[in-house]
Scaffold this active site. Sequence first.
Site, short mmCIF file in Angstrom:
data_model
loop_
_atom_site.label_atom_id
_atom_site.label_comp_id
_atom_site.label_asym_id
_atom_site.label_seq_id
_atom_site.Cartn_x
_atom_site.Cartn_y
_atom_site.Cartn_z
N ASP A 84 22.24 89.19 21.57
CA ASP A 84 23.87 88.31 21.88
C ASP A 84 23.38 87.42 22.12
O ASP A 84 23.67 86.05 21.97
CB ASP A 84 24.41 88.93 22.51
CG ASP A 84 24.74 90.47 22.27
OD1 ASP A 84 25.85 89.90 21.27
OD2 ASP A 84 25.08 90.95 22.75
N GLU B 165 30.61 84.91 24.84
CA GLU B 165 30.92 86.52 25.53
C GLU B 165 30.10 86.19 26.18
O GLU B 165 30.53 87.25 27.62
CB GLU B 165 31.20 86.93 24.27
CG GLU B 165 31.13 88.71 24.65
CD GLU B 165 31.01 90.33 24.71
OE1 GLU B 165 31.18 90.94 24.81
OE2 GLU B 165 30.57 89.95 23.33
N ASP C 246 31.77 84.86 18.96
CA ASP C 246 30.90 86.22 19.90
C ASP C 246 29.70 86.33 19.07
O ASP C 246 29.75 86.63 17.24
CB ASP C 246 32.13 87.08 19.69
CG ASP C 246 32.00 88.55 19.87
OD1 ASP C 246 30.38 88.88 20.35
OD2 ASP C 246 32.54 89.32 19.93
N ILE D 88 27.51 88.78 19.00
CA ILE D 88 27.67 89.93 17.51
C ILE D 88 28.81 90.80 17.99
O ILE D 88 28.63 91.55 19.68
CB ILE D 88 26.27 90.93 18.15
CG1 ILE D 88 25.06 90.06 17.89
CG2 ILE D 88 26.60 92.39 16.72
CD1 ILE D 88 23.91 90.92 17.88
N ASP D 89 29.48 90.90 17.31
CA ASP D 89 31.22 91.50 17.96
C ASP D 89 31.11 92.86 17.35
O ASP D 89 29.91 93.60 16.61
CB ASP D 89 31.96 90.96 17.16
CG ASP D 89 33.45 91.88 17.57
OD1 ASP D 89 33.83 91.87 18.69
OD2 ASP D 89 34.16 92.21 16.74
N THR E 152 29.00 95.78 19.26
CA THR E 152 27.05 95.46 20.25
C THR E 152 27.05 96.88 20.37
O THR E 152 26.27 97.48 20.13
CB THR E 152 27.72 94.60 21.44
OG1 THR E 152 28.10 93.22 21.29
CG2 THR E 152 26.18 94.91 21.70
#
Length: 381
Positions: free
Chosen positions: A57, A82, A156, A158-159, A161
Amino acid sequence: MVAMAELLRLLLRVSEKAANVARVCRREAPLFELLIQEKTGDDKNKKFVQDFKTLADVVIQEMIKHDVVAQFPEMKGFIHGEESNKFENGLGESVTVTLCGTEEETAALLATVLDGDAAAAALLARAVHQDLQVEDEAARSLELPLNPSDLGIWIDPIDATSQYIEGREDEAPQGELCPSGLPCALVLIGAYLRVSGEPVIGVINQPFAHRDASGQGWTGRHFWGVSINGTINASSLPRPPVRSAASADGDGELRAVLSSGEKQAVKDALGPLCGGGLVYVSGAGYKILCVILGLADLYVLSEGSTFKWDSCAPHAILRALGGGVADLAECLRGGAPAELAYHQPRAGRKGAERWANHGGIVAYLDSTRLARVIGALSGKI
Protein backbone atom coordinates in the site's frame (compact mmCIF):
# COMPACT_ATOMS: atom_id res chain seq x y z
CA MET A 1 -5.73 21.26 -22.25
CA VAL A 2 -2.70 19.28 -23.40
CA ALA A 3 -1.52 19.00 -19.79
CA MET A 4 -4.83 17.54 -18.65
CA ALA A 5 -4.81 14.92 -21.38
CA GLU A 6 -1.30 14.02 -20.24
CA LEU A 7 -2.47 13.80 -16.63
CA LEU A 8 -5.14 11.23 -17.47
CA ARG A 9 -2.63 9.14 -19.40
CA LEU A 10 -0.15 9.43 -16.52
CA LEU A 11 -2.77 8.26 -14.01
CA LEU A 12 -3.48 5.25 -16.20
CA ARG A 13 0.23 4.39 -16.32
CA VAL A 14 0.78 4.70 -12.59
CA SER A 15 -2.38 2.67 -11.91
CA GLU A 16 -0.89 -0.14 -13.99
CA LYS A 17 2.42 0.12 -12.14
CA ALA A 18 0.44 -0.07 -8.89
CA ALA A 19 -1.45 -3.13 -10.09
CA ASN A 20 1.83 -4.78 -11.03
CA VAL A 21 3.26 -4.12 -7.54
CA ALA A 22 0.15 -5.71 -6.00
CA ARG A 23 0.57 -8.80 -8.18
CA VAL A 24 4.31 -9.07 -7.46
CA CYS A 25 3.63 -9.01 -3.72
CA ARG A 26 0.96 -11.68 -3.96
CA ARG A 27 3.20 -13.97 -6.00
CA GLU A 28 5.98 -13.97 -3.40
CA ALA A 29 4.50 -15.60 -0.29
CA PRO A 30 7.58 -15.13 1.94
CA LEU A 31 7.65 -11.45 0.97
CA PHE A 32 3.96 -11.03 1.67
CA GLU A 33 4.42 -12.39 5.19
CA LEU A 34 6.64 -9.39 5.90
CA LEU A 35 4.29 -6.78 4.50
CA ILE A 36 1.53 -6.71 7.08
CA GLN A 37 1.42 -4.20 9.88
CA GLU A 38 -1.63 -3.40 11.98
CA LYS A 39 -2.90 0.16 11.84
CA THR A 40 -3.21 1.93 15.16
CA GLY A 41 -4.45 5.22 16.62
CA ASP A 42 -6.00 7.87 14.38
CA ASP A 43 -5.15 5.96 11.17
CA LYS A 44 -7.24 2.96 12.15
CA ASN A 45 -10.54 2.41 10.36
CA LYS A 46 -13.04 2.13 13.22
CA LYS A 47 -15.23 -0.31 11.28
CA PHE A 48 -12.88 -3.25 11.65
CA VAL A 49 -11.42 -4.97 14.69
CA GLN A 50 -8.20 -5.30 12.73
CA ASP A 51 -7.38 -3.09 9.76
CA PHE A 52 -4.01 -3.63 8.15
CA LYS A 53 -1.76 -1.55 6.05
CA THR A 54 0.85 -3.26 3.95
CA LEU A 55 4.14 -2.11 2.63
CA ALA A 56 2.63 -2.65 -0.81
CA ASP A 57 0.00 0.00 0.00
CA VAL A 58 2.63 2.50 1.11
CA VAL A 59 5.02 1.84 -1.78
CA ILE A 60 2.19 2.18 -4.33
CA GLN A 61 0.93 5.41 -2.80
CA GLU A 62 4.39 6.99 -2.67
CA MET A 63 5.17 5.82 -6.22
CA ILE A 64 2.02 7.51 -7.53
CA LYS A 65 2.82 10.72 -5.66
CA HIS A 66 6.40 10.71 -6.94
CA ASP A 67 5.47 10.11 -10.58
CA VAL A 68 2.68 12.70 -10.63
CA VAL A 69 4.77 15.43 -8.98
CA ALA A 70 7.71 14.65 -11.28
CA GLN A 71 5.56 15.51 -14.32
CA PHE A 72 3.27 18.08 -12.67
CA PRO A 73 5.18 19.81 -9.84
CA GLU A 74 2.29 22.25 -9.33
CA MET A 75 0.32 19.36 -7.78
CA LYS A 76 2.77 18.85 -4.91
CA GLY A 77 0.96 19.04 -1.58
CA PHE A 78 -2.42 18.22 -3.14
CA ILE A 79 -1.97 14.47 -3.60
CA HIS A 80 -3.49 12.59 -0.69
CA GLY A 81 -3.75 8.91 0.15
CA GLU A 82 -5.13 6.49 2.67
CA GLU A 83 -1.81 5.43 4.14
CA SER A 84 0.80 7.00 6.36
CA ASN A 85 4.23 6.50 4.79
CA LYS A 86 5.75 5.59 8.13
CA PHE A 87 6.47 1.90 8.60
CA GLU A 88 7.93 0.01 11.54
CA ASN A 89 10.35 -2.83 10.95
CA GLY A 90 10.96 -5.88 13.10
CA LEU A 91 13.54 -4.02 15.17
CA GLY A 92 11.01 -1.39 16.18
CA GLU A 93 12.64 1.25 13.96
CA SER A 94 10.32 3.75 12.27
CA VAL A 95 11.15 4.25 8.60
CA THR A 96 9.63 6.87 6.30
CA VAL A 97 9.03 5.21 2.94
CA THR A 98 9.59 7.31 -0.17
CA LEU A 99 10.48 6.62 -3.77
CA CYS A 100 14.13 7.51 -4.34
CA GLY A 101 15.84 8.74 -7.49
CA THR A 102 17.15 5.32 -8.51
CA GLU A 103 16.00 1.74 -8.18
CA GLU A 104 19.10 0.91 -6.11
CA GLU A 105 18.43 3.72 -3.63
CA THR A 106 14.79 2.68 -3.24
CA ALA A 107 15.88 -0.93 -2.69
CA ALA A 108 18.30 0.17 0.04
CA LEU A 109 15.53 2.12 1.80
CA LEU A 110 13.05 -0.74 1.55
CA ALA A 111 15.63 -3.17 2.92
CA THR A 112 15.56 -1.23 6.20
CA VAL A 113 11.81 -1.88 6.41
CA LEU A 114 12.21 -5.52 5.44
CA ASP A 115 14.75 -6.27 8.18
CA GLY A 116 17.64 -6.38 5.75
CA ASP A 117 15.96 -8.69 3.22
CA ALA A 118 17.82 -7.34 0.17
CA ALA A 119 16.22 -9.77 -2.29
CA ALA A 120 12.67 -8.79 -1.32
CA ALA A 121 13.57 -5.09 -1.34
CA ALA A 122 15.08 -5.37 -4.80
CA LEU A 123 11.95 -7.08 -6.08
CA LEU A 124 9.72 -4.26 -4.82
CA ALA A 125 12.06 -1.53 -6.02
CA ARG A 126 12.20 -3.03 -9.50
CA ALA A 127 8.39 -3.08 -9.67
CA VAL A 128 7.91 0.55 -8.61
CA HIS A 129 10.63 1.86 -10.93
CA GLN A 130 9.41 -0.12 -13.92
CA ASP A 131 8.16 1.98 -16.85
CA LEU A 132 4.85 0.44 -17.87
CA GLN A 133 2.72 1.76 -20.72
CA VAL A 134 -1.05 1.53 -21.10
CA GLU A 135 -2.61 1.41 -24.53
CA ASP A 136 -5.85 3.39 -24.49
CA GLU A 137 -6.70 5.20 -27.70
CA ALA A 138 -9.69 7.05 -26.26
CA ALA A 139 -7.58 8.48 -23.43
CA ARG A 140 -4.80 9.41 -25.84
CA SER A 141 -7.08 11.53 -28.00
CA LEU A 142 -8.97 13.27 -25.18
CA GLU A 143 -8.57 17.01 -24.49
CA LEU A 144 -9.74 18.49 -21.21
CA PRO A 145 -10.25 22.19 -20.32
CA LEU A 146 -8.59 22.00 -16.89
CA ASN A 147 -5.23 22.86 -15.37
CA PRO A 148 -3.33 20.53 -13.04
CA SER A 149 -2.93 23.45 -10.64
CA ASP A 150 -6.72 23.40 -10.14
CA LEU A 151 -6.79 19.78 -9.01
CA GLY A 152 -6.13 17.54 -6.04
CA ILE A 153 -5.85 13.76 -6.07
CA TRP A 154 -7.10 11.01 -3.76
CA ILE A 155 -5.33 7.63 -3.85
CA ASP A 156 -6.46 4.32 -2.41
CA PRO A 157 -3.44 2.17 -3.25
CA ILE A 158 -5.18 -1.15 -2.60
CA ASP A 159 -8.86 -0.87 -1.74
CA ALA A 160 -10.33 -3.94 0.03
CA THR A 161 -6.97 -4.61 1.70
CA SER A 162 -8.48 -7.41 3.80
CA GLN A 163 -9.46 -9.28 0.61
CA TYR A 164 -5.99 -8.68 -0.81
CA ILE A 165 -4.34 -10.02 2.36
CA GLU A 166 -6.65 -13.03 2.65
CA GLY A 167 -5.98 -13.79 -1.01
CA ARG A 168 -8.95 -15.96 -1.97
CA GLU A 169 -8.59 -16.61 -5.68
CA ASP A 170 -12.27 -16.62 -6.64
CA GLU A 171 -13.02 -15.49 -10.18
CA ALA A 172 -16.49 -14.40 -11.21
CA PRO A 173 -17.96 -15.66 -14.48
CA GLN A 174 -18.15 -13.10 -17.28
CA GLY A 175 -20.86 -10.53 -16.59
CA GLU A 176 -21.29 -11.45 -12.92
CA LEU A 177 -20.02 -9.79 -9.76
CA CYS A 178 -17.56 -11.42 -7.38
CA PRO A 179 -18.74 -11.30 -3.73
CA SER A 180 -15.24 -11.59 -2.25
CA GLY A 181 -11.63 -12.44 -2.99
CA LEU A 182 -8.79 -10.88 -4.95
CA PRO A 183 -10.99 -9.43 -7.74
CA CYS A 184 -12.49 -7.04 -5.13
CA ALA A 185 -9.06 -5.44 -4.51
CA LEU A 186 -8.72 -2.29 -6.63
CA VAL A 187 -6.32 0.59 -7.22
CA LEU A 188 -8.32 3.84 -7.05
CA ILE A 189 -7.02 7.23 -8.24
CA GLY A 190 -9.44 10.17 -8.37
CA ALA A 191 -8.90 13.85 -9.16
CA TYR A 192 -11.11 16.63 -7.85
CA LEU A 193 -11.37 20.40 -8.19
CA ARG A 194 -9.63 22.13 -5.29
CA VAL A 195 -12.21 24.95 -5.16
CA SER A 196 -15.45 22.96 -5.23
CA GLY A 197 -14.44 19.38 -4.40
CA GLU A 198 -16.16 18.12 -7.54
CA PRO A 199 -14.71 14.76 -8.72
CA VAL A 200 -13.58 15.19 -12.32
CA ILE A 201 -11.24 12.30 -13.22
CA GLY A 202 -11.43 8.71 -12.04
CA VAL A 203 -9.13 5.77 -12.76
CA ILE A 204 -9.81 2.27 -11.45
CA ASN A 205 -7.36 -0.58 -11.98
CA GLN A 206 -8.43 -4.12 -11.09
CA PRO A 207 -5.14 -6.05 -10.74
CA PHE A 208 -6.81 -9.43 -10.30
CA ALA A 209 -9.54 -9.36 -12.93
CA HIS A 210 -8.88 -12.66 -14.72
CA ARG A 211 -6.57 -15.61 -14.46
CA ASP A 212 -3.91 -15.52 -17.15
CA ALA A 213 -3.59 -18.18 -19.83
CA SER A 214 -1.31 -20.35 -17.68
CA GLY A 215 -3.84 -20.41 -14.84
CA GLN A 216 -1.03 -19.65 -12.39
CA GLY A 217 -1.22 -15.85 -12.34
CA TRP A 218 -3.57 -12.93 -12.92
CA THR A 219 -4.15 -10.24 -15.49
CA GLY A 220 -5.87 -6.94 -14.79
CA ARG A 221 -8.04 -4.36 -16.49
CA HIS A 222 -8.61 -0.63 -16.08
CA PHE A 223 -11.50 1.84 -16.34
CA TRP A 224 -11.57 5.62 -16.46
CA GLY A 225 -14.05 8.46 -16.60
CA VAL A 226 -13.98 12.24 -16.86
CA SER A 227 -16.83 14.58 -15.93
CA ILE A 228 -16.44 18.36 -15.87
CA ASN A 229 -19.26 20.69 -14.81
CA GLY A 230 -21.83 18.29 -16.20
CA THR A 231 -20.98 19.39 -19.75
CA ILE A 232 -17.96 17.26 -20.64
CA ASN A 233 -18.36 13.54 -20.04
CA ALA A 234 -16.11 10.83 -21.39
CA SER A 235 -15.36 7.29 -20.26
CA SER A 236 -13.64 4.08 -21.28
CA LEU A 237 -17.02 2.44 -20.69
CA PRO A 238 -20.37 2.91 -22.39
CA ARG A 239 -23.31 3.57 -20.11
CA PRO A 240 -24.54 0.07 -19.22
CA PRO A 241 -27.96 -0.94 -20.50
CA VAL A 242 -30.92 -0.90 -18.13
CA ARG A 243 -31.00 -4.20 -16.29
CA SER A 244 -33.90 -6.36 -17.42
CA ALA A 245 -34.92 -7.04 -13.79
CA ALA A 246 -36.53 -3.61 -13.65
CA SER A 247 -39.09 -2.55 -16.20
CA ALA A 248 -38.99 0.70 -18.14
CA ASP A 249 -41.67 2.36 -16.02
CA GLY A 250 -39.56 1.94 -12.87
CA ASP A 251 -41.50 -0.99 -11.41
CA GLY A 252 -39.93 -4.36 -10.74
CA GLU A 253 -37.08 -5.52 -8.58
CA LEU A 254 -33.84 -3.66 -8.13
CA ARG A 255 -30.45 -5.11 -7.34
CA ALA A 256 -28.54 -3.40 -4.53
CA VAL A 257 -25.08 -4.23 -3.21
CA LEU A 258 -24.54 -3.90 0.53
CA SER A 259 -21.95 -4.63 3.16
CA SER A 260 -22.58 -7.84 5.08
CA GLY A 261 -22.65 -5.80 8.28
CA GLU A 262 -25.30 -3.36 7.06
CA LYS A 263 -28.06 -2.46 9.53
CA GLN A 264 -30.99 -4.83 9.61
CA ALA A 265 -33.35 -1.85 9.22
CA VAL A 266 -31.76 -1.07 5.84
CA LYS A 267 -32.06 -4.68 4.69
CA ASP A 268 -35.69 -4.80 5.80
CA ALA A 269 -36.53 -1.53 4.03
CA LEU A 270 -34.85 -2.53 0.76
CA GLY A 271 -36.13 -6.11 0.78
CA PRO A 272 -39.51 -5.37 -0.85
CA LEU A 273 -37.80 -3.33 -3.60
CA CYS A 274 -35.06 -5.84 -4.26
CA GLY A 275 -36.65 -9.21 -3.56
CA GLY A 276 -33.76 -11.59 -4.10
CA GLY A 277 -31.60 -8.74 -5.38
CA LEU A 278 -29.82 -7.83 -2.15
CA VAL A 279 -26.21 -8.84 -2.71
CA TYR A 280 -23.36 -8.68 -0.20
CA VAL A 281 -20.02 -7.72 -1.71
CA SER A 282 -16.58 -6.86 -0.32
CA GLY A 283 -14.74 -3.58 -0.87
CA ALA A 284 -16.26 -0.11 -1.12
CA GLY A 285 -14.59 0.62 -4.44
CA TYR A 286 -15.66 -2.72 -5.87
CA LYS A 287 -19.26 -2.18 -4.78
CA ILE A 288 -19.33 1.11 -6.70
CA LEU A 289 -17.62 -0.61 -9.65
CA CYS A 290 -20.53 -3.09 -9.70
CA VAL A 291 -22.87 -0.11 -10.24
CA ILE A 292 -20.55 1.37 -12.89
CA LEU A 293 -20.58 -1.93 -14.81
CA GLY A 294 -24.36 -2.33 -14.52
CA LEU A 295 -24.07 -5.43 -12.32
CA ALA A 296 -26.13 -3.65 -9.66
CA ASP A 297 -28.51 -0.70 -9.66
CA LEU A 298 -27.26 0.88 -6.43
CA TYR A 299 -24.82 0.59 -3.58
CA VAL A 300 -26.21 1.66 -0.22
CA LEU A 301 -24.17 2.16 2.95
CA SER A 302 -25.82 3.71 6.00
CA GLU A 303 -22.68 4.12 8.11
CA GLY A 304 -19.78 6.56 7.78
CA SER A 305 -17.20 3.83 7.23
CA THR A 306 -16.00 4.84 3.76
CA PHE A 307 -13.55 7.61 3.02
CA LYS A 308 -12.75 10.12 0.28
CA TRP A 309 -10.06 7.84 -1.13
CA ASP A 310 -12.66 5.04 -1.48
CA SER A 311 -15.21 7.05 -3.42
CA CYS A 312 -13.45 9.79 -5.42
CA ALA A 313 -12.29 7.74 -8.42
CA PRO A 314 -15.46 5.66 -8.94
CA HIS A 315 -17.60 8.75 -8.29
CA ALA A 316 -16.00 10.56 -11.24
CA ILE A 317 -16.62 7.55 -13.50
CA LEU A 318 -20.25 7.31 -12.41
CA ARG A 319 -20.73 11.03 -13.11
CA ALA A 320 -19.33 10.52 -16.61
CA LEU A 321 -22.00 7.85 -17.14
CA GLY A 322 -24.84 9.99 -15.82
CA GLY A 323 -24.94 8.73 -12.24
CA GLY A 324 -23.33 9.79 -8.99
CA VAL A 325 -22.46 9.10 -5.37
CA ALA A 326 -24.62 10.99 -2.89
CA ASP A 327 -24.58 11.54 0.87
CA LEU A 328 -27.28 9.16 2.11
CA ALA A 329 -28.16 11.18 5.23
CA GLU A 330 -28.60 14.35 3.14
CA CYS A 331 -30.79 12.49 0.65
CA LEU A 332 -33.02 11.28 3.47
CA ARG A 333 -33.46 14.86 4.68
CA GLY A 334 -35.11 15.63 1.37
CA GLY A 335 -34.33 17.66 -1.72
CA ALA A 336 -31.97 16.93 -4.59
CA PRO A 337 -29.24 14.29 -4.12
CA ALA A 338 -26.28 15.82 -2.28
CA GLU A 339 -23.24 14.65 -4.23
CA LEU A 340 -20.09 13.98 -2.22
CA ALA A 341 -17.31 16.57 -2.34
CA TYR A 342 -13.62 15.92 -1.76
CA HIS A 343 -11.83 19.13 -0.82
CA GLN A 344 -12.62 19.83 2.84
CA PRO A 345 -11.97 17.77 5.99
CA ARG A 346 -14.66 17.38 8.60
CA ALA A 347 -14.16 19.79 11.48
CA GLY A 348 -13.54 18.39 14.92
CA ARG A 349 -12.25 15.00 13.75
CA LYS A 350 -8.72 13.60 13.75
CA GLY A 351 -6.73 11.32 11.50
CA ALA A 352 -8.60 9.31 8.92
CA GLU A 353 -11.96 10.30 10.41
CA ARG A 354 -11.52 13.84 9.01
CA TRP A 355 -12.07 12.37 5.55
CA ALA A 356 -14.86 9.88 6.26
CA ASN A 357 -18.13 10.00 4.32
CA HIS A 358 -19.95 10.44 7.61
CA GLY A 359 -23.50 10.47 6.28
CA GLY A 360 -23.22 7.14 4.52
CA ILE A 361 -23.39 6.90 0.74
CA VAL A 362 -25.59 5.77 -2.09
CA ALA A 363 -24.05 5.15 -5.52
CA TYR A 364 -26.40 5.08 -8.48
CA LEU A 365 -26.62 5.25 -12.26
CA ASP A 366 -30.30 6.13 -12.60
CA SER A 367 -31.86 8.94 -10.56
CA THR A 368 -35.36 7.41 -10.69
CA ARG A 369 -34.07 4.27 -9.00
CA LEU A 370 -32.24 6.38 -6.49
CA ALA A 371 -35.55 8.08 -5.66
CA ARG A 372 -37.22 4.71 -5.12
CA VAL A 373 -34.53 3.62 -2.69
CA ILE A 374 -34.58 6.91 -0.78
CA GLY A 375 -38.35 6.65 -0.54
CA ALA A 376 -38.08 3.12 0.85
CA LEU A 377 -35.48 4.16 3.45
CA SER A 378 -37.14 7.39 4.51
CA GLY A 379 -38.19 7.23 8.15
CA LYS A 380 -36.70 3.76 8.55
CA ILE A 381 -33.12 4.59 9.59
